[in-house]
Motif scaffolding. Structure first.
Motif, short mmCIF file in Angstrom:
data_model
loop_
_atom_site.label_atom_id
_atom_site.label_comp_id
_atom_site.label_asym_id
_atom_site.label_seq_id
_atom_site.Cartn_x
_atom_site.Cartn_y
_atom_site.Cartn_z
N GLU A 141 0.83 -1.20 0.00
CA GLU A 141 0.00 0.00 0.00
C GLU A 141 0.87 1.26 0.00
O GLU A 141 0.60 2.21 -0.73
N GLN A 142 1.90 1.27 0.81
CA GLN A 142 2.80 2.42 0.87
C GLN A 142 3.56 2.60 -0.46
O GLN A 142 3.80 3.72 -0.89
N GLU A 149 1.36 4.41 -2.80
CA GLU A 149 1.32 5.82 -2.42
C GLU A 149 2.62 6.52 -2.86
O GLU A 149 2.60 7.63 -3.37
#
Length: 61
Positions: free
Chosen positions: A38-39, A42
């Motif tokens: 997820e990071q 981002e």
């Protein structure tokens, strides 16, 4: 001060490259140097936003 995650191109283009760069640095600090899936997504979004906000004359040739 960090901005909340922007989800639209219009919102993203309003920030300066320096503001986006600070958010990238904060992401790395929060992650401890290892990004989750997820990071990483981002991070990729932020890098694209940073590139769009960086003047052409400052980009690597």
């Amino acid at each position: 001060m960090l901005h909340s995650m922007s989800t639209t191109v219009a919102a993203a283009s309003e920030r300066s490259a320096a503001e986006v760069n600070e958010e990238i640095r904060a992401l790395w600090r929060r992650s401890g140097g290892t990004l989750t899936t997820e990071q990483r997504a981002e991070y990729q979004r932020l890098v694209m936003e940073w590139a769009a906000a960086t003047p052409r004359s400052h980009r690597a040739a």
